[in-house]
Motif scaffolding. Structure first.
Motif, short mmCIF file in Angstrom:
data_model
loop_
_atom_site.label_atom_id
_atom_site.label_comp_id
_atom_site.label_asym_id
_atom_site.label_seq_id
_atom_site.Cartn_x
_atom_site.Cartn_y
_atom_site.Cartn_z
N ASN A 1 -35.77 -8.16 55.29
CA ASN A 1 -35.36 -7.45 56.59
C ASN A 1 -36.11 -6.04 56.65
N TYR A 2 -36.57 -5.58 57.51
CA TYR A 2 -37.42 -4.25 57.74
C TYR A 2 -36.52 -3.26 58.52
N ILE A 3 -36.02 -2.19 57.96
CA ILE A 3 -35.28 -1.30 58.60
C ILE A 3 -35.94 0.42 58.81
N ASN A 4 -36.02 0.71 60.30
CA ASN A 4 -36.54 1.91 60.55
C ASN A 4 -35.54 2.90 60.38
N ASP A 5 -35.46 3.80 59.57
CA ASP A 5 -34.51 4.95 59.32
C ASP A 5 -35.17 6.28 59.52
N SER A 6 -36.56 6.42 60.31
CA SER A 6 -37.08 7.53 60.15
C SER A 6 -36.70 8.87 60.43
N LYS A 7 -35.39 8.61 61.32
CA LYS A 7 -34.74 9.96 61.68
C LYS A 7 -33.97 10.40 60.45
N ALA A 8 -33.93 9.94 59.28
CA ALA A 8 -33.47 10.41 58.16
C ALA A 8 -34.23 11.45 57.43
N THR A 9 -34.17 12.71 57.83
CA THR A 9 -35.21 13.80 57.54
C THR A 9 -34.30 14.76 56.49
N ASN A 10 -33.05 14.23 55.92
CA ASN A 10 -32.71 15.01 54.63
C ASN A 10 -31.87 14.07 53.86
N VAL A 11 -31.56 14.43 52.58
CA VAL A 11 -31.15 13.52 51.55
C VAL A 11 -29.70 12.92 51.99
N LYS B 1 -37.41 -12.76 49.16
CA LYS B 1 -36.42 -13.15 50.12
C LYS B 1 -35.08 -12.53 49.97
N GLY B 2 -34.26 -11.81 50.90
CA GLY B 2 -33.12 -11.46 50.76
C GLY B 2 -33.10 -9.99 50.38
N ASP B 3 -34.22 -9.32 50.21
CA ASP B 3 -34.25 -7.99 50.06
C ASP B 3 -34.54 -7.05 51.36
N THR B 4 -34.21 -5.81 51.31
CA THR B 4 -34.69 -4.95 52.37
C THR B 4 -35.60 -4.01 52.27
N VAL B 5 -36.35 -3.71 52.95
CA VAL B 5 -37.63 -2.79 52.99
C VAL B 5 -36.87 -1.40 53.92
N ASP C 1 -42.47 4.84 64.57
CA ASP C 1 -43.27 3.89 65.52
C ASP C 1 -44.41 3.21 64.51
N LYS C 2 -45.00 4.03 63.88
CA LYS C 2 -46.17 3.68 62.98
C LYS C 2 -45.65 2.47 61.79
N PHE C 3 -44.29 2.81 61.57
CA PHE C 3 -43.56 1.79 60.62
C PHE C 3 -43.54 0.37 61.30
N LYS C 4 -43.11 0.62 62.44
CA LYS C 4 -42.67 -0.76 63.16
C LYS C 4 -44.16 -1.48 63.35
N GLU C 5 -45.18 -0.52 63.92
CA GLU C 5 -46.69 -1.31 63.98
C GLU C 5 -47.00 -1.85 62.70
N ALA C 6 -46.90 -1.16 61.61
CA ALA C 6 -47.15 -1.91 60.40
C ALA C 6 -46.63 -3.07 59.93
N VAL C 7 -45.02 -2.93 60.39
CA VAL C 7 -44.37 -4.27 59.96
C VAL C 7 -44.82 -5.52 60.99
#
Length: 457
Positions: free
Chosen positions: A333-343, A424-428, A448-454
Motif C-alpha cells: 500500500n502506498y500512502i500520501n501524507d505530504s501534508k504532515a509537515t511537523n513531527v 507484500k503486506g508492507d506500507t510505503v 502530487d509528485k509522490f503519486k506520479e512516481a507511484v
C-alpha cells in the motif's frame, strides 16, 4: 447579529491589502463591494489568475514591492497571515495606530452567518472538511473557508451562507481581535511554527486560545481534554462559552468520550445523545477518533439528526495529501501524507498503520525534535528513505531504531527505493515531518509528485 460590531473598524476610506493570495484578493473584492478605495500590495510576484481578477475588478495593485508612502496612508490594513508581526512595515503601521487585521476579522463584520471555527496543530483540515461534509449532508446552507478552499471574504462578498466552517491557523488568529466564534474548537496543541513565536510554547498556546476571545454564554467551546498543552491553557484563558471536552481516556458529563465498548458517545445538554462504534468510522486511527468527536460535537450542537451524523461519519473520504491511499501495487500500500509537515503529524500517521512501514521523510527541517517518534519507528518502521536537503538529523535521530536509512536525489528515486525495500503486506508512507520548499513549491506539489512516481512503478 454580525460577529463584530460594524462600527468598530473604519467603514470607508483607504483599505490596503498586504499580500495578493487567495485571502488578500478575497478581502480586496469585499472591500471594493463595501465602498472602500482599495490598494493591494505584494512584495512577491502576483499569480496570473489573481492579477487578472484584480484587473477585471478595477482594483489598484502593485507587485514585487511595498510602496510605503501609499501604504502608510491606509485607514485600515488587511494583512496576509504569512507576513509576520515583526515585519518593520507592520510595526510602523501599528505605531501609527492604523488597524492591521486578518481577512477573517475583516469579513466577519459583513455577515450574520454562524461561524464554526477550528484550530489545532494537527487534524484541522480533516476535521473542518468532515464537519462541512456532515452539515452539508444534513441540509445546512454551509460555506467552507479559512485556511482551505475559497477565501472567507470572497464568499461573504459573493455568497449567502447561514453557517461557515472555518479552518483557522495561529497566524490568522494573531490578527483577530473582535471576532467571535459561535463554536470554537481547539483539537490539540503541539510544537509547530515556534520560530514565529520567539521559540516560546507559551506564546504559541496563547495564539491558539485567541479562538475563544469574545465568546458569550450562548456559544460553545470544544477541546481535547487529553491534550496536555490545552489543559494548561485552560488554566490561563477563560471563556463564558459552554465547555464541551472530548476524551478517549475519561468519561465526560457534557462532551464526547469513548465508552468501554469502543463507542463514541456525544452528550450535549438538552440534545439527543449520539453513539457510534469506532469500527464504523470511515477514518480510522486514534487521531481520527478525536477528529470525529470534534466534528460530531459541532454537528450535534447544530442539531443534526443522529442518522445523518452516522451516515456522514461512515462515508466521508479524506482530503488529498492527508493519509491518502494512492494505490496497492504488488500487495504494497502506498500512502500520501505530504501534508504532515511537523513531527506530531508523522506520529499520528505512524500510529494509523500496522508494521511494516517504509517511511519517506525529510525536506526543510523546522528545528524538529524527533524524540517523540522513536518508539513508533522502533516498533513499526523497517526502513526510512530520506528526501530533501536536511537529512543529517534524520540519520542521527533514527540510526539505532531502524535497520535501513538511505538518501534519495528525487521523489521518483525515493519511491523506487521504497518499492524495492517493501514486500507484500508492507506500507510505503510519505509523511515528511518537514516543509517542502527545498524541492517543491508546496506540500501539494510534493504529494502530487509522490503519486506520479507511484503510478509510474
Amino acid at each position: 447579529m454580525p460577529n463584530i460590531a460594524h462600527t468598530y473598524y473604519p467603514q470607508q476610506g483607504l483599505l490596503v491589502v498586504l499580500g495578493a493570495g487567495e485571502s488578500g484578493v478575497g478581502a480586496a473584492v469585499l472591500g471594493k463591494e463595501k465602498g472602500f478605495e482599495v490598494f493591494v500590495s505584494d512584495r512577491g510576484a502576483i499569480g496570473e489568475s489573481y492579477r487578472k481578477e484584480l484587473e477585471s475588478e478595477g482594483i489598484v495593485f502593485e507587485e514585487l514591492q511595498h510602496t510605503e508612502s501609499k501604504i502608510l496612508k491606509a485607514d485600515i490594513v488587511v494583512k496576509s497571515p504569512g507576513i509576520p508581526e515583526q515585519a518593520p512595515l507592520v510595526q510602523q503601521l501599528k505605531k501609527m495606530g492604523i488597524p492591521v487585521i486578518s481577512e477573517i476579522e475583516f469579513a466577519a463584520q459583513y455577515t450574520e452567518a454562524r461561524l464554526y471555527c477550528i484550530t489545532g496543530s494537527n487534524g484541522k483540515s480533516t476535521t473542518t472538511m468532515l464537519t462541512y461534509y456532515m452539515l452539508k449532508q444534513g441540509g445546512v446552507n454551509v460555506g467552507l473557508a479559512g485556511n482551505i478552499g475559497k477565501s472567507f471574504a470572497r464568499q461573504v462578498a459573493r455568497s449567502d451562507f447561514d453557517v461557515y466552517v472555518l479552518e483557522i491557523s495561529s497566524f490568522m488568529l494573531d490578527d483577530m481581535y473582535r471576532f467571535r466564534a459561535d463554536i470554537a474548537v481547539i483539537l490539540n496543541i503541539t510544537p509547530d511554527h515556534l520560530d514565529r513565536y520567539n521559540h516560546s510554547m507559551e506564546a504559541y498556546v496563547a495564539s491558539k486560545f485567541r479562538i475563544i476571545q469574545n465568546q458569550t454564554e450562548n456559544d460553545y467551546f470544544i477541546y481535547c481534554a487529553d491534550d496536555p498543552e490545552t489543559a494548561k491553557g485552560l488554566e490561563r484563558f477563560a471563556t463564558k462559552a459552554l465547555h464541551l471536552p472530548f476524551s478517549q481516556q475519561d468519561e465526560v458529563a457534557a462532551g464526547a468520550y469513548l465508552d468501554s465498548n469502543r463507542n463514541i458517545v456525544i452528550n450535549i445538554p438538552n440534545k439527543e445523545t449520539f453513539t457510534m462504534n469506532i469500527e464504523e468510522l470511515s477514518l480510522q486511527g486514534k487521531h481520527n477518533v478525536y477528529n470525529n468527536m470534534a466534528s460530531g460535537l459541532i454537528a450535534k450542537a447544530q442539531e443534526l439528526r443522529n442518522q445523518t451524523m452516522k451516515e456522514s461519519m461512515g462515508s466521508y473520504v479524506n482530503i488529498a495529501h492527508r493519509l491518502e491511499h494512492v494505490a496497492c501495487i504488488g500487495g504494497v500500500n502506498y500512502i500520501n501524507d505530504s501534508k504532515a509537515t511537523n513531527v506530531n503529524s508523522v506520529w499520528y500517521a505512524l500510529e494509523s498503520f500496522s508494521p511494516d512501514i517504509i517511511l519517506i521523510m525529510g525536506g526543510v527541517d523546522k528545528g524538529n525534535d524527533y524524540e517523540m517518534l522513536r518508539d513508533l519507528v522502533k516498533a513499526k518502521v523497517k526502513a526510512i528513505v530520506c528526501i530533501g536537503k536536511d537529512t543529517v538529523r534524520i540519520h542521527e535521530s533514527f540510526e539505532e531504531d531502524t535497520d535501513v536509512i538511505v538518501n534519495s536525489s528525487s521523489m521518483q528515486e525515493a519511491v523506487e527505493m521504497a518499492s524495492h525495500l517493501a514486500k507484500k503486506g508492507d506500507t510505503v508512507l510519505l509523511s515528511p515531518a518537514c516543509a517542502s520548499f527545498d524541492w517543491f513549491r508546496n506540500y501539494e506539489e510534493r504529494g502530487d509528485k509522490f503519486k506520479e512516481a507511484v503510478m509510474a512503478l
